[in-house]
Enzyme design. Structure first.
Site, PDB file in Angstrom:
ATOM      1  N   GLU A 160       0.541   4.112   0.904  1.00 40.04           N
ATOM      2  CA  GLU A 160      -0.076   5.132   1.752  1.00 40.04           C
ATOM      3  C   GLU A 160       1.024   5.955   2.398  1.00 40.04           C
ATOM      4  OE1 GLU A 160      -2.014   2.312   4.179  1.00 40.04           O
ATOM      5  OE2 GLU A 160      -3.644   1.990   2.763  1.00 40.04           O
ATOM      6  N   ARG A 213       0.850  -1.190   0.000  1.00 37.18           N
ATOM      7  CA  ARG A 213       0.000   0.000   0.000  1.00 37.18           C
ATOM      8  C   ARG A 213       0.884   1.239   0.000  1.00 37.18           C
ATOM      9  NH1 ARG A 213      -5.322  -2.003   1.859  1.00 37.18           N
ATOM     10  NH2 ARG A 213      -5.253  -4.098   1.003  1.00 37.18           N
ATOM     11  N   SER A 258     -11.332  -7.060   6.823  1.00 34.52           N
ATOM     12  CA  SER A 258     -12.553  -6.616   6.168  1.00 34.52           C
ATOM     13  C   SER A 258     -12.897  -7.607   5.074  1.00 34.52           C
ATOM     14  CB  SER A 258     -12.422  -5.188   5.646  1.00 34.52           C
ATOM     15  OG  SER A 258     -11.392  -5.126   4.723  1.00 34.52           O
ATOM     16  N   ARG A 310      -0.440   1.874  13.054  1.00 43.90           N
ATOM     17  CA  ARG A 310      -1.178   0.690  12.607  1.00 43.90           C
ATOM     18  C   ARG A 310      -1.088   0.443  11.101  1.00 43.90           C
ATOM     19  NH1 ARG A 310      -7.043   2.061  14.663  1.00 43.90           N
ATOM     20  NH2 ARG A 310      -6.019   2.002  16.676  1.00 43.90           N
ATOM     21  N   HIS A 311      -0.351   1.278  10.387  1.00 47.44           N
ATOM     22  CA  HIS A 311      -0.194   1.087   8.936  1.00 47.44           C
ATOM     23  C   HIS A 311       1.262   0.888   8.568  1.00 47.44           C
ATOM     24  CE1 HIS A 311      -4.032   3.282   9.024  1.00 47.44           C
ATOM     25  NE2 HIS A 311      -4.322   2.578   7.953  1.00 47.44           N
ATOM     26  N   ARG A 317      -1.631  -6.899  12.254  1.00 48.01           N
ATOM     27  CA  ARG A 317      -2.578  -6.339  13.232  1.00 48.01           C
ATOM     28  C   ARG A 317      -3.103  -7.416  14.169  1.00 48.01           C
ATOM     29  NH1 ARG A 317      -6.081  -1.861  10.086  1.00 48.01           N
ATOM     30  NH2 ARG A 317      -4.341  -0.572   9.366  1.00 48.01           N
ATOM     31  N   GLU A 369      -8.882  -2.127  13.307  1.00 43.00           N
ATOM     32  CA  GLU A 369      -9.476  -2.965  12.258  1.00 43.00           C
ATOM     33  C   GLU A 369      -8.537  -4.134  11.969  1.00 43.00           C
ATOM     34  OE1 GLU A 369     -10.479  -1.124   8.339  1.00 43.00           O
ATOM     35  OE2 GLU A 369      -9.658  -3.025   7.612  1.00 43.00           O
TER      36      GLU A 369
HETATM   37  P1  AMO Z   1      -8.391  -4.071   3.365  1.00 46.91           P
HETATM   38  O1  AMO Z   1      -7.819  -3.032   2.504  1.00 46.91           O
HETATM   39  O2  AMO Z   1      -9.327  -3.617   4.460  1.00 46.91           O
HETATM   40  O3  AMO Z   1      -9.253  -5.122   2.519  1.00 46.91           O
HETATM   41  O4  AMO Z   1      -7.228  -4.940   4.000  1.00 46.91           O
HETATM   42  C1  AMO Z   1      -7.488  -6.095   4.750  1.00 46.91           C
HETATM   43  C2  AMO Z   1      -6.743  -6.061   6.084  1.00 46.91           C
HETATM   44  O5  AMO Z   1      -5.348  -5.963   5.842  1.00 46.91           O
HETATM   45  C3  AMO Z   1      -4.742  -5.168   6.843  1.00 46.91           C
HETATM   46  N1  AMO Z   1      -4.135  -3.981   6.219  1.00 46.91           N
HETATM   47  C4  AMO Z   1      -3.023  -3.373   6.658  1.00 46.91           C
HETATM   48  N2  AMO Z   1      -2.206  -3.655   7.686  1.00 46.91           N
HETATM   49  C5  AMO Z   1      -1.145  -2.850   7.879  1.00 46.91           C
HETATM   50  N3  AMO Z   1      -0.860  -1.784   7.111  1.00 46.91           N
HETATM   51  C6  AMO Z   1      -1.646  -1.452   6.064  1.00 46.91           C
HETATM   52  N4  AMO Z   1      -1.332  -0.404   5.296  1.00 46.91           N
HETATM   53  C7  AMO Z   1      -2.792  -2.275   5.794  1.00 46.91           C
HETATM   54  N5  AMO Z   1      -3.768  -2.246   4.862  1.00 46.91           N
HETATM   55  C8  AMO Z   1      -4.562  -3.287   5.132  1.00 46.91           C
HETATM   56  C9  AMO Z   1      -5.836  -4.740   7.804  1.00 46.91           C
HETATM   57  C10 AMO Z   1      -7.067  -4.856   6.951  1.00 46.91           C
HETATM   58  O6  AMO Z   1      -8.229  -5.066   7.715  1.00 46.91           O
HETATM   59  N6  AMO Z   1      -9.441  -7.087  -0.493  1.00 46.91           N
HETATM   60  C11 AMO Z   1      -9.892  -6.660   0.820  1.00 46.91           C
HETATM   61  C12 AMO Z   1     -10.165  -7.819   1.729  1.00 46.91           C
HETATM   62  C13 AMO Z   1     -11.377  -8.622   1.325  1.00 46.91           C
HETATM   63  O7  AMO Z   1     -12.434  -8.015   1.119  1.00 46.91           O
HETATM   64  O8  AMO Z   1     -11.257  -9.863   1.205  1.00 46.91           O
HETATM   65  C14 AMO Z   1      -8.814  -5.765   1.408  1.00 46.91           C
HETATM   66  O9  AMO Z   1      -7.699  -5.729   0.973  1.00 46.91           O
HETATM   67  O10 AMO Z   1      -5.861  -5.668   8.880  1.00 46.91           O
END
Ligand code: AMO
Length: 438
Positions: free
Chosen positions: A223, A221, A365, A229-230, A412, A362
Site C-alpha cells: 500500500e 501490503r 477482521s 496506522r498502516h 495495532r 480497526e
Molecule cells: P485484513 O486485511 O483486514 O484481513 O488484515 C487483518 C488485520 O491486520 C492488520 N493490518 C495491518 N496493520 C498495519 N498495517 C497494514 N498495512 C495492515 N493491514 C492489515 C489490521 C487488520 O485488521 N485475511 C484477513 C483476515 C481474516 O479474515 O482472517 C485479512 O488479512 O489490524
C-alpha cells in the site's frame, strides 16, 4: 584506548539485585554507563542493565589510579563490567552503591550520541528510528516493547488453552488473497512470486487437518499510503476454526482481547505508568453494530458514507467517538469483502464478515468462510477473479469443514494497549513507503 575482554568475568548480580542487605559483598555487574559525574574528590557513574540502574561511586582517596583513569575515559552508553564492593549510602538511589575495585571497558560509545538515551531531550520520530538501538534504551520505547511482548505472550497462552495449534505458512506465495491490498512482487528463479498478504488460504485448508490453528507472522501490503496506522510489513495473529461461524470466532476474539488487556494491566503496571497510559479492560459482550446501523449513526452526525463503500478513516474515527471502546461492525456488503467470506443465506448482498474496532482503529477482521468448492468458484468469478489462478488452492480445499476465523494486527493491538498514536512507535524497525532501513 585499549579495550578489555570479558575474559573469565561473569555477571554475579543484576543492578536490581544489588541491595543494602548485601553491604560488604563483592559483586560483578555489567551494563551501560548512563550519567557520569566528577565532584572533585569523588567520581560517580550510573550503570544500567536489564534490571535497572545502580550507582558506581569511586572516592579518589580509596580506589586505584587505574580505576580512576578508566572512569575518566568513559563516555555515555559505553559498556562496562565492574567488580566492586556493595556499600550502603544514604544519598545514593535505593540507598546502595558499588565502590569499584576493578573496571573493564568492554566497548566505548562514540560521541556525540545521535540521541539522548535518558529521554530527557526530545527527538523527532525519524531521528529516533534512525538510531533505534539507542532509542530502545529509553524508558518509553522500552516500556512499549515490554507491553507488546506480554500482549503476544498472553494471546498465545490464550489460544493454546483453547486448543489451537500454532502453525507456520509460506510467506513466498503465487497469488493474492486480499483484493484490497496490493502485492509485493519478488523474483523467484525464473518465475514471479509475491510476499504473502495473509495466511488466509493456508489457514483455511489447515482446518481440514488440525481443526483449530493459529499463526503469528508477517503480512506484506504494497500500500502506498503514508498513515499513522498502516505499514508495508505488519504482524498479524491469525486464527481459523473448524465447525464454527463468525459469531463463534467473534466470541473467541472478545475473550482474547479481554485476556490480553487484563494480563497487560496485571503484568505491565510499571510500563503503563512510564507511558502515563490508563488501560481500561473492555467489557464483554462488545457491542455489535451492523454495517447499516454504522452508516445510520454516522449520517445522524452528518458523515455520509454511500452504501457499499468501505468506511474511510475519518468515518471510522467518528464511529469510534460515538461508540467508544471495543466494538464489532458486522454484516458487511458482500461486494467490499474478500471472495472467501460467506454471503448471508437470507440476503447474499450481505456477508458474514466482521471488523473489530477499538476507538476508531480497526484491530481485526474476519468472518465465516466459504467451505464448498462450487460456491467458492462462483464467488471468485463474481469478484472478477480467475478461478484458474487459484487452482492449487481449490485442489487443496478437499472436504474442508465449515469454518471461520480472523486476523488481528499485533501492531495495532499494541497501539491500543499503549495509547501510541503512530504505528511506527510500536514496531521495532518499521517498513513504510520511505523507510527500508535500519
Ligand atoms: P485484513 O486485511 O483486514 O484481513 O488484515 C487483518 C488485520 O491486520 C492488520 N493490518 C495491518 N496493520 C498495519 N498495517 C497494514 N498495512 C495492515 N493491514 C492489515 C489490521 C487488520 O485488521 N485475511 C484477513 C483476515 C481474516 O479474515 O482472517 C485479512 O488479512 O489490524
Amino acid at each position: 584506548m585499549q579495550l578489555d575482554d570479558l575474559g573469565e568475568w561473569r555477571r554475579t548480580h543484576l543492578s536490581c539485585e544489588v541491595k543494602a542487605e548485601l553491604a560488604g559483598e563483592e559483586v560483578i555487574v555489567m551494563g551501560n554507563v548512563t550519567d557520569i559525574r566528577d565532584l572533585g574528590g569523588i567520581k560517580f557513574f550510573l550503570l544500567r542493565d536489564i534490571g535497572g540502574t545502580v550507582q558506581i561511586t569511586a572516592p579518589k582517596s580509596s580506589v586505584s589510579a587505574n580505576v580512576l583513569e578508566k572512569i575518566d575515559s568513559l563516555t555515555r552508553e559505553s559498556v562496562v563490567a565492574v567488580r566492586g564492593k556493595i556499600t550502603t549510602a544514604k544519598q545514593a538511589p535505593r540507598g546502595v552503591e558499588i565502590v569499584p575495585l576493578e573496571i573493564k571497558i568492554l566497548n566505548l560509545a562514540k560521541t556525540p550520541l545521535p540521541l539522548d538515551p535518558m529521554g530527557r531531550v526530545k527527538a523527532d520520530l525519524d531521528t529516533r528510528l534512525d538510531a533505534r538501538s539507542l532509542d530502545l534504551r529509553r524508558p518509553k520505547p522500552a516500556a512499549i516493547f515490554k507491553i507488546r511482548h506480554h500482549a503476544l505472550q498472553s494471546a498465545r497462552e490464550f489460544l493454546l488453552s483453547r486448543g489451537f495449534m500454532e502453525v507456520n505458512t509460506p510467506k513466498i506465495v503465487a497469488s493474492a488473497t486480499e483484493s484490497g491490498a496490493a502485492l509485493f512482487p519478488i523474483s523467484y528463479f525464473e518465475r514471479e512470486a509475491f510476499l504473502s498478504q495473509s495466511p488466509q488460504l493456508y489457514k483455511e485448508v489447515l482446518t481440514g487437518c488440525f481443526e483449530r490453528v493459529f499463526e503469528v507472522g508477517p503480512i506484506f501490503r504494497a500500500e502506498e499510503h503514508d498513515t499513522s496506522r498502516h505499514l508495508n510489513e505488519a504482524i498479524s495473529i491469525d486464527i481459523e476454526m473448524a465447525f464454527a461461524t463468525a459469531e463463534d470466532v467473534m466470541c473467541t476474539l472478545e475473550d482474547l482481547i479481554v485476556r490480553v488487556f487484563s494480563e497487560v494491566k496485571r503484568r505491565c503496571a510499571e510500563e503503563l505508568k512510564i507511558l502515563e497510559h490508563e488501560l481500561e479492560v473492555p467489557k464483554k459482550p462488545f457491542p455489535r453494530l451492523t454495517y447499516d446501523e454504522a452508516l445510520e449513526e454516522l449520517e445522524k452526525r452528518g458523515v455520509k458514507v454511500p452504501w457499499g463503500k468501505d468506511l474511510p478513516t475519518p468515518a471510522e474515527r467518528k464511529l469510534g467517538e460515538i461508540i467508544g471502546g471495543a466494538y464489532f461492525v458486522i454484516d458487511w456488503p458482500t461486494e467490499i469483502k474478500p471472495f472467501y467470506i460467506h454471503p448471508k443465506k437470507e440476503n447474499p448482498k450481505l456477508c458474514e464478515a466482521f471488523d473489530l474496532m477499538f476507538e476508531g482503529l480497526e484491530l481485526a477482521s474476519g468472518g465465516t468462510r466459504i467451505h464448498r468448492e462450487e460456491l467458492l468458484v462462483k464467488q471468485l468469478k463474481q469478484k472478477g477473479l480467475n478461478p484458474r489462478n487459484f487452482e492449487s488452492h481449490l485442489k487443496n480445499m478437499i472436504a474442508v469443514p465449515p469454518h471461520a476465523g480472523w486476523g488481528l494486527g499485533l501492531d495495532r493491538l499494541t497501539m491500543a494497549l499503549t495509547g501510541a498514536d503512530n504505528i511506527r512507535e510500536v514496531v521495532l524497525f518499521p517498513r513504510d513507503r520511505r523507510r527500508l532501513t535500519p
